[in-house]
Design a protein around this motif. Structure first.
Motif, PDB file in Angstrom:
ATOM      1  N   GLY A  43      39.949  49.173  63.225  1.00 33.14           N
ATOM      2  CA  GLY A  43      41.045  48.676  62.467  1.00 33.14           C
ATOM      3  C   GLY A  43      40.484  49.354  61.447  1.00 33.14           C
ATOM      4  O   GLY A  43      40.806  50.240  60.961  1.00 33.14           O
ATOM      5  N   ARG A  70      36.859  50.721  61.293  1.00 34.58           N
ATOM      6  CA  ARG A  70      36.552  52.541  61.886  1.00 34.58           C
ATOM      7  C   ARG A  70      35.213  52.017  60.568  1.00 34.58           C
ATOM      8  O   ARG A  70      35.093  53.054  60.420  1.00 34.58           O
ATOM      9  N   VAL A  71      34.225  51.207  61.125  1.00 30.18           N
ATOM     10  CA  VAL A  71      32.983  51.274  60.758  1.00 30.18           C
ATOM     11  C   VAL A  71      31.614  51.564  62.053  1.00 30.18           C
ATOM     12  O   VAL A  71      32.409  50.700  62.931  1.00 30.18           O
ATOM     13  N   TYR A  72      30.627  51.816  61.855  1.00 31.48           N
ATOM     14  CA  TYR A  72      29.324  52.102  62.946  1.00 31.48           C
ATOM     15  C   TYR A  72      29.150  50.472  62.659  1.00 31.48           C
ATOM     16  O   TYR A  72      28.822  50.610  61.562  1.00 31.48           O
ATOM     17  N   TYR A  73      28.827  49.934  64.035  1.00 27.80           N
ATOM     18  CA  TYR A  73      27.864  48.733  63.937  1.00 27.80           C
ATOM     19  C   TYR A  73      26.429  49.193  64.814  1.00 27.80           C
ATOM     20  O   TYR A  73      26.445  50.135  66.115  1.00 27.80           O
ATOM     21  N   GLY A  74      25.236  48.781  65.097  1.00 28.20           N
ATOM     22  CA  GLY A  74      23.959  48.729  65.813  1.00 28.20           C
ATOM     23  C   GLY A  74      24.397  47.840  66.568  1.00 28.20           C
ATOM     24  O   GLY A  74      25.106  46.600  66.446  1.00 28.20           O
ATOM     25  N   GLU A 119      23.615  45.372  62.276  1.00 23.71           N
ATOM     26  CA  GLU A 119      24.171  45.979  61.012  1.00 23.71           C
ATOM     27  C   GLU A 119      25.025  47.290  60.568  1.00 23.71           C
ATOM     28  O   GLU A 119      25.077  48.021  61.739  1.00 23.71           O
ATOM     29  N   ILE A 170      25.012  52.818  69.089  1.00 22.28           N
ATOM     30  CA  ILE A 170      26.568  53.135  67.961  1.00 22.28           C
ATOM     31  C   ILE A 170      27.670  52.147  68.744  1.00 22.28           C
ATOM     32  O   ILE A 170      27.862  52.295  69.794  1.00 22.28           O
ATOM     33  N   ILE A 171      28.171  50.912  68.327  1.00 21.22           N
ATOM     34  CA  ILE A 171      29.136  50.517  68.723  1.00 21.22           C
ATOM     35  C   ILE A 171      29.859  51.003  66.999  1.00 21.22           C
ATOM     36  O   ILE A 171      29.761  50.887  65.949  1.00 21.22           O
ATOM     37  N   PHE A 172      30.511  50.542  67.844  1.00 15.69           N
ATOM     38  CA  PHE A 172      32.365  51.474  67.079  1.00 15.69           C
ATOM     39  C   PHE A 172      33.400  50.237  66.656  1.00 15.69           C
ATOM     40  O   PHE A 172      33.740  49.316  67.947  1.00 15.69           O
ATOM     41  N   SER A 173      33.187  49.982  65.319  1.00 10.42           N
ATOM     42  CA  SER A 173      35.186  48.575  65.337  1.00 10.42           C
ATOM     43  C   SER A 173      36.159  49.178  65.254  1.00 10.42           C
ATOM     44  O   SER A 173      35.815  50.179  63.798  1.00 10.42           O
ATOM     45  N   MET A 178      42.958  42.119  58.267  1.00 12.58           N
ATOM     46  CA  MET A 178      42.695  43.047  59.858  1.00 12.58           C
ATOM     47  C   MET A 178      41.146  42.408  60.241  1.00 12.58           C
ATOM     48  O   MET A 178      40.636  41.857  59.621  1.00 12.58           O
ATOM     49  N   LEU A 190      25.984  50.626  60.150  1.00  6.88           N
ATOM     50  CA  LEU A 190      25.359  52.454  60.140  1.00  6.88           C
ATOM     51  C   LEU A 190      26.373  53.177  59.147  1.00  6.88           C
ATOM     52  O   LEU A 190      26.172  54.251  58.770  1.00  6.88           O
ATOM     53  N   GLY A 191      27.713  52.688  58.739  1.00 10.18           N
ATOM     54  CA  GLY A 191      28.523  52.955  57.808  1.00 10.18           C
ATOM     55  C   GLY A 191      30.214  53.612  58.707  1.00 10.18           C
ATOM     56  O   GLY A 191      30.392  53.172  59.971  1.00 10.18           O
ATOM     57  N   HIS A 192      30.934  54.750  57.973  1.00 12.67           N
ATOM     58  CA  HIS A 192      31.988  54.491  58.006  1.00 12.67           C
ATOM     59  C   HIS A 192      31.531  55.575  59.403  1.00 12.67           C
ATOM     60  O   HIS A 192      31.711  56.508  59.824  1.00 12.67           O
ATOM     61  N   ALA A 193      32.959  55.233  59.893  1.00  8.39           N
ATOM     62  CA  ALA A 193      33.436  56.863  60.876  1.00  8.39           C
ATOM     63  C   ALA A 193      34.088  57.260  60.548  1.00  8.39           C
ATOM     64  O   ALA A 193      35.269  57.708  59.026  1.00  8.39           O
TER      65      ALA A 193
END
Lengths: 188, 188
Positions: free
Chosen positions: A167, A169-173, B176, A162-165, B153, B178-181
């Motif tokens: 700002g 604060r969204v996770y990505y694949g 893609e 999982i990649i954390f973004s 941002m 995966l949702g909000h942290a």
């Protein structure tokens, strides 16, 4: 022309890792961490930064050990949960349905259900401000057979970390392959 | 059952960043770095680890400054090139067709063509072994207007940063959402 956004921790990608430790009573705990990265190849070391206010902080100071469990994108809910509650009053493993496994190398537990885990001995503790950085020597990396490639090495497209973004604060694949390092640049 | 892979720097994801600096003659240089990450929120700090053998190492020690330019996946060839040759005998910027821009905050250049850049003042230098870790205070983040979202941002899906996979040493894109942290875990 670039626009100034200010002095913020905005950089990409950052990871989503579960830092595992035992508290003073020997109870397994874990927290999600995005502030970290590899910091040395020899000895192989990984750094994670924790706020002093976290319950895990005292455990890492006391036990001089931690693990990093790399969750798969299929485990994004469990991983995020490990950042929502405190191990002071909650057994996060039980709540998330995860199994803490005692490392045979360091005094810390890892997450059995995560496809890749690193067992780390604390070498250095650097107080940087709000966060304290723990430099851990990687004593072993363990992976599920299912995420190894034919050469016996971990395959990122099987782990699906999982990649954390920061700002938003969204996770990505993880996306598609862009080519081999130390190779694609030879076309320049 | 997990298989032991040994004491290796195998963890996912790791970043692909260009560390910019000026050498003793004031010539702009850059190198690609995957060993790094955010290490403190206040003061906002980012760490990168360099081998002493790199040409950039002396520049960071001398100038007490560096930048991190985050290349887009469209720039994977240029980024990789910055890890193939040494700034001792090559003007990497000229060869890659990239433009070094002098930071107005720190004594280091960033890559104009990269969508996001961070300007860092060296706060700490930690000799960890083969690598030395430079902890830089982030004085500003600058981004191309084109990669900002409606809130102003940075948008990771517009930046499209490069993920480095240790082990097989392959670059990957971002996938893609995966949702909000601090949100998706509430379902636990």
């Amino acid at each position: 022309m670039k626009r100034s956004i200010g002095a913020k921790t905005l950089v990409y990608p950052t990871p989503t890792w579960i830092v595992g430790s035992y508290d003073a009573q020997g109870r397994p705990n874990g927290m999600v961490a995005a502030w970290g990265g590899i910091c040395c190849s020899d000895p192989p070391c990984l750094a994670v930064s924790l706020r002093k206010a976290t319950y895990s902080y005292g455990s890492l100071v006391e036990r001089k050990a931690f693990t990093v469990s790399v969750p798969s994108q299929r485990q994004v809910k469990e991983a995020d949960y490990f950042g929502l509650v405190s191990g002071r009053d909650t057994d996060k493993f039980a709540a998330a349905g995860w199994t803490p496994i005692r490392s045979d190398l360091v005094d810390a537990p890892f997450v059995q259900e995560c496809p890749l885990v690193l067992e780390c001995k604390v070498l250095q503790i650097y107080d940087l401000g709000l966060h304290t950085q723990f430099v851990g020597q990687i004593l072993d990396v363990k992976a599920d057979e299912a995420v190894l490639d034919v050469a016996g090495m971990p395959d990122i497209l099987k782990i699906l970390p999982i990649i954390f973004s920061p700002g938003n604060r969204v996770y990505y694949g993880v996306g598609e392959s862009l080519g081999h390092a130390f190779a694609v640049g030879k076309e320049i």
